[in-house]
Design a protein around this motif. Structure first.
Motif, mmCIF file in Angstrom:
data_model
loop_
_atom_site.group_PDB
_atom_site.id
_atom_site.type_symbol
_atom_site.label_atom_id
_atom_site.label_comp_id
_atom_site.label_asym_id
_atom_site.label_seq_id
_atom_site.Cartn_x
_atom_site.Cartn_y
_atom_site.Cartn_z
ATOM 1 N N ALA A 7 37.414 35.435 29.272
ATOM 2 C CA ALA A 7 38.094 34.215 28.863
ATOM 3 C C ALA A 7 39.606 34.368 28.982
ATOM 4 C CB ALA A 7 37.711 33.863 27.424
ATOM 5 N N ARG A 8 40.129 35.534 28.558
ATOM 6 C CA ARG A 8 41.571 35.770 28.661
ATOM 7 C C ARG A 8 42.028 35.714 30.107
ATOM 8 N NH1 ARG A 8 44.891 38.788 30.557
ATOM 9 N NH2 ARG A 8 43.283 40.109 31.462
ATOM 10 N N ARG A 9 41.230 36.318 31.002
ATOM 11 C CA ARG A 9 41.584 36.337 32.412
ATOM 12 C C ARG A 9 41.581 34.926 32.996
ATOM 13 N NH1 ARG A 9 36.918 38.748 35.323
ATOM 14 N NH2 ARG A 9 36.162 36.678 34.811
ATOM 15 N N SER A 10 40.558 34.134 32.661
ATOM 16 C CA SER A 10 40.468 32.771 33.181
ATOM 17 C C SER A 10 41.664 31.941 32.731
ATOM 18 C CB SER A 10 39.166 32.112 32.718
ATOM 19 O OG SER A 10 38.056 32.778 33.259
ATOM 20 N N ARG A 11 42.051 32.087 31.449
ATOM 21 C CA ARG A 11 43.195 31.342 30.948
ATOM 22 C C ARG A 11 44.474 31.752 31.660
ATOM 23 N NH1 ARG A 11 43.815 33.155 25.552
ATOM 24 N NH2 ARG A 11 45.641 31.825 25.509
ATOM 25 N N ALA A 12 44.644 33.042 31.888
ATOM 26 C CA ALA A 12 45.869 33.524 32.539
ATOM 27 C C ALA A 12 45.958 33.014 33.968
ATOM 28 C CB ALA A 12 45.898 35.049 32.523
ATOM 29 N N ARG A 86 27.726 34.321 36.604
ATOM 30 C CA ARG A 86 27.532 35.477 35.736
ATOM 31 C C ARG A 86 28.802 36.333 35.739
ATOM 32 N NH1 ARG A 86 22.061 35.814 34.539
ATOM 33 N NH2 ARG A 86 20.725 34.607 35.953
ATOM 34 N N ASP A 87 28.918 37.175 34.706
ATOM 35 C CA ASP A 87 30.127 37.987 34.558
ATOM 36 C C ASP A 87 29.755 39.458 34.409
ATOM 37 O OD1 ASP A 87 32.820 38.648 34.205
ATOM 38 O OD2 ASP A 87 32.602 38.587 32.036
ATOM 39 N N GLY A 88 29.907 40.214 35.489
ATOM 40 C CA GLY A 88 29.784 41.658 35.425
ATOM 41 C C GLY A 88 28.366 42.186 35.323
ATOM 42 N N GLU A 89 28.288 43.502 35.255
ATOM 43 C CA GLU A 89 26.999 44.188 35.211
ATOM 44 C C GLU A 89 26.252 43.916 33.907
ATOM 45 O OE1 GLU A 89 27.084 48.282 36.906
ATOM 46 O OE2 GLU A 89 29.232 47.879 37.191
ATOM 47 N N GLY A 90 26.986 43.516 32.861
ATOM 48 C CA GLY A 90 26.334 43.182 31.603
ATOM 49 C C GLY A 90 25.506 41.919 31.670
ATOM 50 N N VAL A 101 31.166 38.301 42.776
ATOM 51 C CA VAL A 101 31.114 37.102 41.938
ATOM 52 C C VAL A 101 32.450 36.880 41.237
ATOM 53 C CG1 VAL A 101 30.013 36.060 39.922
ATOM 54 C CG2 VAL A 101 28.610 37.186 41.658
ATOM 55 N N ALA A 102 33.099 37.959 40.809
ATOM 56 C CA ALA A 102 34.433 37.818 40.198
ATOM 57 C C ALA A 102 35.417 37.214 41.200
ATOM 58 C CB ALA A 102 34.927 39.176 39.716
ATOM 59 N N ASN A 103 35.323 37.625 42.465
ATOM 60 C CA ASN A 103 36.185 37.046 43.497
ATOM 61 C C ASN A 103 35.861 35.577 43.733
ATOM 62 O OD1 ASN A 103 37.574 39.464 43.943
ATOM 63 N ND2 ASN A 103 36.166 40.140 45.545
ATOM 64 N N TRP A 104 34.580 35.227 43.694
ATOM 65 C CA TRP A 104 34.192 33.834 43.882
ATOM 66 C C TRP A 104 34.721 32.970 42.749
ATOM 67 C CZ3 TRP A 104 28.276 34.978 44.944
ATOM 68 C CH2 TRP A 104 28.184 35.701 46.142
ATOM 69 N N ARG A 105 34.672 33.529 41.538
ATOM 70 C CA ARG A 105 35.192 32.778 40.390
ATOM 71 C C ARG A 105 36.674 32.467 40.594
ATOM 72 N NH1 ARG A 105 33.689 35.994 36.920
ATOM 73 N NH2 ARG A 105 31.889 34.901 36.016
ATOM 74 N N ARG A 286 33.328 28.548 52.905
ATOM 75 C CA ARG A 286 32.565 29.186 53.973
ATOM 76 C C ARG A 286 32.502 30.703 53.778
ATOM 77 N NH1 ARG A 286 31.953 27.674 59.326
ATOM 78 N NH2 ARG A 286 33.309 29.408 59.960
ATOM 79 N N GLN A 287 33.600 31.277 53.310
ATOM 80 C CA GLN A 287 33.626 32.718 53.063
ATOM 81 C C GLN A 287 32.675 33.081 51.918
ATOM 82 O OE1 GLN A 287 37.530 34.343 52.364
ATOM 83 N NE2 GLN A 287 36.766 36.401 51.956
ATOM 84 N N ILE A 288 32.675 32.281 50.866
ATOM 85 C CA ILE A 288 31.750 32.523 49.756
ATOM 86 C C ILE A 288 30.315 32.441 50.256
ATOM 87 C CG2 ILE A 288 30.865 31.567 47.582
ATOM 88 C CD1 ILE A 288 33.749 30.698 46.945
ATOM 89 N N ARG A 289 30.017 31.458 51.080
ATOM 90 C CA ARG A 289 28.669 31.306 51.623
ATOM 91 C C ARG A 289 28.249 32.527 52.431
ATOM 92 N NH1 ARG A 289 27.770 26.463 55.813
ATOM 93 N NH2 ARG A 289 29.122 27.845 57.027
ATOM 94 N N ALA A 290 29.146 33.027 53.268
ATOM 95 C CA ALA A 290 28.822 34.195 54.088
ATOM 96 C C ALA A 290 28.586 35.430 53.221
ATOM 97 C CB ALA A 290 29.950 34.449 55.086
#
Length: 470
Positions: A7-12, A86-90, A101-105, A286-290
């Motif tokens: 959440a902190r990262r998304s806000r920043a 989803r967020d991380g291995e957890g 997935v973090a990059n896609w976010r 397109r990059q996310i799709r690939a």
């Protein structure tokens, strides 16, 4: 990474993206666009009909209202998909998947901020024509015919089908991209209206880029008819500028050149046209799709997102098909607060457009709107992780982005400030009642509490200044 850090990262990221310079300047964007032929792209069935060539200020403003709704709805759809990730291995991802997935976010957040910039550009063009910008929209999913039949917008979690749909929506003209079958409309509508009409009607277009081409062509024609000074008669102080936001769209529109530059900013960033840009919305999707296809080839069971509902609602809709009616108490409380936070954000932005540039109150409203976005994000992420209710086993909730019945600006002055003060206190009280063990709830509550203090202090100081001058 845990929920609090996420959440902190998304806000920043969101705050930085909204306030920092981003992308090419208006001066560089306008070069190719302003040199294009002035003949409009009339679309199928409209060529050669002289009667259909009539252009009025009312017609262009009507089109800009549709453009605002389109950009607004796309932003909500993109954010909804991002919130479901989803967020991380957890949350069931392996290390490679978690990084992707973090990059896609981050990419989808950047695209959503871009849509906000486009929306501001549309609002500024509208204000430049002497009209009040449109801040409202229909609730999602859009009913058939609100937009041309090949443009479907609804709330759905991140998936192969959704990303293909996003690629299709952002495609350049001539791109060999097809919509995912699950998003194709069962009916084909035509907006063709024969004869001269005083009542404006929607343009018939096949892509977002084609739509903006027509708006640009009509602006050129109206300028040729009545002159640039008459066309752009709106008060430029009643726009958003770089003093309030560093988004490229927050650049004043005062003449034809700046209006065309604003439109090119939308098209070039969104579609990557008229020239290829690797950082366009189209190319990023397109990059996310690939990357998603590559990860699925390695792990067929890979699932990037939580199973959020498609088109969640807080009450039983008149037509239940295609909606998920939320019943879980925690989900309802979370979505309710997220929606109310979003609604206040839009009210503050509308109010900012009624205040002159350079005023402290205008700046306060815009920055408070950004803060509300940062409070909304952890709430929407939490909703995507809560169950929808016993009637929908295996399906999670999701923020529904409920639209206000009337999103027009409140009359400026003490009554508006009282309205905003009451509302921020109501939101803050609701946030403190959420689960304090959930880091996302704590983050949202802290942001809202800080905004409450900031707004109330500013309003109190303003009231004291008025009393002193009296």
């Amino acid at each position: 990474m845990d929920g609090a850090e996420d959440a902190r990262r998304s806000r920043a990221i969101l705050g930085t993206a909204l306030r920092a310079p981003n992308g090419p300047t208006r001066r560089s964007l306008q070069r190719s666009w302003s040199n294009r032929a002035s003949a409009p792209n009339l679309g199928p069935g409209r060529e050669g009909n002289a009667e259909m060539m009539a252009v009025t200020r009312e017609k262009i403003v009507h089109a800009l209202y549709e453009a605002a709704e389109l950009e607004h709805c796309l932003m909500c759809a993109y954010l909804y998909a991002m919130f479901s990730l989803r967020d991380g291995e957890g949350e069931g991802l392996n290390a490679e998947e978690a990084e992707a997935v973090a990059n896609w976010r981050r990419a989808i957040l950047g695209i959503s901020v871009g849509e906000m910039s486009h929306l501001i550009a549309v609002w500024n063009i509208t204000a430049a024509l002497g009209a009040a910008p449109r801040f409202g929209r229909d609730n999602l999913p859009l009913a058939p015919g609100v937009l041309p039949a090949n443009l479907v917008v609804r709330l759905a979690p991140f998936s192969d089908a959704v990303i293909q749909h996003f690629v299709y929506l952002e495609r350049p003209e001539g791109a060999a991209e097809h919509d995912d079958p699950s998003f194709e409309s069962a009916e084909v509508f035509s907006r063709h209206a024969p004869g001269v009409r005083l009542t404006p009607t929607g343009y018939q277009y096949r892509s977002v880029g084609e739509f903006y081409e027509e708006i640009a062509a009509d602006l050129r024609r109206l300028t040729a008819q009545i002159g640039e000074e008459a066309v752009f008669c709106g008060d430029p102080r009643l726009q958003l500028t770089q003093a309030e936001s560093k988004l490229p769209g927050a650049t004043p529109v005062t003449n034809l050149e700046s209006a065309l530059a604003a439109i090119e900013h939308i098209v070039v960033e969104g579609e990557g046209a008229p020239r290829h840009r690797e950082n366009s919305h189209y190319e990023r999707f397109r990059q996310i799709r690939a990357e998603m296809r590559s990860l699925k080839a390695k792990n067929p069971s890979f699932s990037a997102a939580h199973p959020s509902a498609e088109n969640p609602v807080l009450r039983r809709p008149p037509e239940p098909q295609g909606h998920v009616w939320l019943h879980d108490r925690d989900a309802i409380a979370t979505v309710d607060l997220a929606n109310a936070t979003y609604a206040l954000m839009m009210r503050l932005l509308a109010a900012a457009y009624g205040l002159p540039a350079g005023s402290d109150e205008k700046l306060l409203y815009v920055h408070s709107a950004v803060g509300l976005m940062q409070a909304m994000t952890p709430l929407a992420e939490r909703a995507a992780r809560l169950p929808a209710g016993p009637s929908f086993p295996g399906i999670n909730a999701g923020m529904s982005f409920t639209a206000q019945r009337n999103a027009a600006a409140l009359p400026s002055g003490p009554s508006a400030r009282r309205f905003f003060a009451e509302r921020i206190q109501e939101l803050n009280a609701a946030a403190t009642a959420l689960d304090r063990k959930d880091p996302r709830c704590v983050t949202a509550s802290n942001v809202l509490d800080a905004l409450r203090s900031k707004l109330l202090a500013a309003f109190d100081a303003d009231a004291k200044a008025v009393q002193t001058s009296a």
